[in-house]
Design an enzyme around this catalytic site. Structure first.
Site, PDB file in Angstrom:
ATOM      1  N   SER A  57       0.717  -1.116   0.007  1.00 60.13           N
ATOM      2  CA  SER A  57      -0.315  -0.294   0.204  1.00 60.13           C
ATOM      3  C   SER A  57       0.872   1.433  -0.137  1.00 60.13           C
ATOM      4  O   SER A  57       2.074   0.734   0.280  1.00 60.13           O
ATOM      5  CB  SER A  57      -1.066  -0.113   1.274  1.00 60.13           C
ATOM      6  N   TYR A  78      -1.681  -0.268   9.901  1.00 56.84           N
ATOM      7  CA  TYR A  78      -1.879  -1.012   8.928  1.00 56.84           C
ATOM      8  C   TYR A  78      -0.580  -0.338   8.599  1.00 56.84           C
ATOM      9  O   TYR A  78      -0.082  -1.593   7.144  1.00 56.84           O
ATOM     10  CB  TYR A  78      -2.964  -0.254   8.812  1.00 56.84           C
TER      11      TYR A  78
HETATM   12  N1  LIG Z   1      -8.588   0.011  -1.711  1.00 56.15           N
HETATM   13  C1  LIG Z   1      -7.437   0.725  -1.630  1.00 56.15           C
HETATM   14  O1  LIG Z   1      -7.285   2.138  -1.254  1.00 56.15           O
HETATM   15  C2  LIG Z   1      -6.534  -0.340  -1.118  1.00 56.15           C
HETATM   16  C3  LIG Z   1      -4.903   0.039  -0.902  1.00 56.15           C
HETATM   17  C4  LIG Z   1      -3.625  -0.032  -0.530  1.00 56.15           C
HETATM   18  C5  LIG Z   1      -3.667  -1.860  -0.037  1.00 56.15           C
HETATM   19  N2  LIG Z   1      -5.491  -2.241  -0.524  1.00 56.15           N
HETATM   20  C6  LIG Z   1      -5.169  -3.411  -0.292  1.00 56.15           C
HETATM   21  O2  LIG Z   1      -5.451  -4.472  -1.467  1.00 56.15           O
HETATM   22  C7  LIG Z   1      -5.872  -5.503  -0.605  1.00 56.15           C
HETATM   23  C8  LIG Z   1      -7.369  -6.018  -1.344  1.00 56.15           C
HETATM   24  O3  LIG Z   1      -8.121  -4.760  -0.755  1.00 56.15           O
HETATM   25  P1  LIG Z   1      -9.021  -4.351  -0.725  1.00 56.15           P
HETATM   26  O4  LIG Z   1      -9.468  -2.662  -1.200  1.00 56.15           O
HETATM   27  O5  LIG Z   1      -9.923  -4.929  -2.287  1.00 56.15           O
HETATM   28  O6  LIG Z   1     -10.736  -4.616  -0.063  1.00 56.15           O
HETATM   29  P2  LIG Z   1     -12.465  -5.340   0.650  1.00 56.15           P
HETATM   30  O7  LIG Z   1     -12.364  -5.181  -1.211  1.00 56.15           O
HETATM   31  O8  LIG Z   1     -12.534  -5.569   1.840  1.00 56.15           O
HETATM   32  O9  LIG Z   1     -11.292  -6.902  -0.474  1.00 56.15           O
HETATM   33  C9  LIG Z   1     -10.360  -7.390   0.546  1.00 56.15           C
HETATM   34  C10 LIG Z   1     -10.439  -8.945   0.564  1.00 56.15           C
HETATM   35  O10 LIG Z   1      -9.992 -10.195   1.043  1.00 56.15           O
HETATM   36  C11 LIG Z   1     -10.643 -11.029   1.976  1.00 56.15           C
HETATM   37  N3  LIG Z   1     -10.041 -11.004   3.259  1.00 56.15           N
HETATM   38  C12 LIG Z   1     -10.218 -10.888   4.673  1.00 56.15           C
HETATM   39  N4  LIG Z   1      -9.532 -11.449   5.279  1.00 56.15           N
HETATM   40  C13 LIG Z   1      -9.483 -12.092   4.711  1.00 56.15           C
HETATM   41  C14 LIG Z   1      -8.755 -13.921   5.801  1.00 56.15           C
HETATM   42  N5  LIG Z   1      -9.448 -13.914   6.415  1.00 56.15           N
HETATM   43  N6  LIG Z   1      -9.182 -15.014   4.841  1.00 56.15           N
HETATM   44  C15 LIG Z   1      -9.051 -14.380   3.125  1.00 56.15           C
HETATM   45  N7  LIG Z   1      -9.489 -13.847   2.508  1.00 56.15           N
HETATM   46  C16 LIG Z   1      -9.627 -12.879   3.856  1.00 56.15           C
HETATM   47  C17 LIG Z   1     -12.068 -10.478   1.451  1.00 56.15           C
HETATM   48  O11 LIG Z   1     -12.988 -11.204   1.655  1.00 56.15           O
HETATM   49  P3  LIG Z   1     -13.431 -12.359   2.026  1.00 56.15           P
HETATM   50  O12 LIG Z   1     -14.015 -11.149   3.235  1.00 56.15           O
HETATM   51  O13 LIG Z   1     -14.549 -13.286   2.115  1.00 56.15           O
HETATM   52  O14 LIG Z   1     -12.100 -13.447   3.119  1.00 56.15           O
HETATM   53  C18 LIG Z   1     -11.801  -9.639   0.137  1.00 56.15           C
HETATM   54  O15 LIG Z   1     -11.408 -10.770  -0.534  1.00 56.15           O
HETATM   55  C19 LIG Z   1      -5.431  -5.596   0.990  1.00 56.15           C
HETATM   56  O16 LIG Z   1      -4.151  -5.964   0.656  1.00 56.15           O
HETATM   57  C20 LIG Z   1      -4.975  -3.707   1.369  1.00 56.15           C
HETATM   58  O17 LIG Z   1      -4.857  -4.081   2.223  1.00 56.15           O
HETATM   59  C21 LIG Z   1      -6.187  -1.376  -0.435  1.00 56.15           C
END
Ligand SMILES: NC(=O)c1ccc[n+]([C@@H]2O[C@H](COP(=O)([O-])OP(=O)(O)OC[C@H]3O[C@@H](n4cnc5c(N)ncnc54)[C@H](OP(=O)(O)O)[C@@H]3O)[C@@H](O)[C@H]2O)c1
Length: 248
Positions: free
Chosen positions: A143, A156
């Protein structure tokens, strides 16, 4: 001409929403085979059905990345079903931000378990297969918070700094096995991520920030596709991207 994505077997954790879901769609359109892991099995099955309905190859498997046997089962299923694993995308994560003094210790534990240990379990599950194949690509998701720390986001940020450190160590260690490594650090991208914030005031300011600044999730999917699609001898190690308007 091959795009170097077609036919690859790609395992994606956190594929039930947000960045993982968008990446599954994009890579499937590029004719990769996708193996989808997350806890919400219904959403995974729905997505896999949609992709196979369009002529793609997709497998869905309920996976909690905090359980190392489940992550191993996900990657082993990819190999058993499709014969190999070409790309492992350690994407699952959560972001329940809050100031340290509020002592949301259970949330600290959860972030460490999912954002750090989940990534390690993904590496552990994929590496033996990739070593044997003498090829592979591990993509970890950090991130902007892996590069910058702000008050209220210490834990985080610590987990995302850890992902950067692990990725750099991995990069150096897997040279003998012809394995590529990429760490991708997104800025604000519109997903369900802010929903993981439990402190009402913090949640409110993040939702407002995301409403004002966040860019669509296919921005991330294109970055993934860019890294995978390079010729085999080209290893894209780091990608950092933000919304054009995002300052931090
Ligand atoms: N969106 C942003 O602005 C942003 C920026 C920087 C980095 N990121 C990173 O991108 C990645 C994806 O996040 P996102 O933005 O797509 O958010 P999101 O829509 O909330 O997706 C998170 C995903 O992680 C899964 N997850 C959470 N806990 C889990 C567990 N214990 N086992 C398996 N899967 C799990 C969730 O699936 P289930 O709940 O179905 O398990 C979901 O598919 C994360 O690592 C986040 O830190 C996002």
């Amino acid at each position: 001409m091959s795009n170097n994505i077609e036919g690859k077997v790609v395992v994606i954790t956190g594929a039930s929403s947000g960045l993982g879901e968008a990446t599954a769609r994009h890579l499937s359109e590029e004719r990769a085979t996708v193996v989808l892991g997350a806890r919400r099995a219904d959403r995974l099955r729905f997505l896999a059905g949609e992709l196979t309905g369009r002529g793609g190859k997709a497998l869905a498997m309920a996976t909690d990345v905090t359980q190392r046997d489940q992550v191993k089962r996900l990657v082993d299923a990819a190999v058993q079903t499709y014969g190999r694993v070409d790309v492992m995308i350690n994407n699952a994560g959560l972001m329940p931000q809050s100031p340290l003094e509020r002592l949301r210790i259970d949330e600290w534990d959860r972030m460490i378990d999912v954002n750090i240990k989940g990534v390690l379990y993904g590496i552990a599950a994929a590496l033996p297969h990739m070593k044997q194949q003498k090829s592979g690509h591990i993509i970890n998701v950090s991130s902007v918070a892996g590069h910058k720390v702000h008050a209220g986001g210490a834990v985080y940020a610590a987990t995302k700094h850890a992902v950067l450190a692990l990725s750099e160590g991995l990069r150096q260690e897997v040279k003998p096995y012809n394995i590529r490594t990429t760490v991708i650090s997104p800025g604000a991208v519109a997903t369900e991520l802010p929903d993981s914030i439990s402190e009402p005031d913090v949640a409110e300011s993040f939702h407002k920030f995301y409403e004002d600044f966040a860019i669509p999730a296919d921005s991330f999917a294109r970055a993934v596709a860019f890294a995978i699609s390079q010729p085999d001898e080209v290893d894209i190690n780091e990608i950092l991207f933000r919304p054009t308007r995002q300052e931090l």
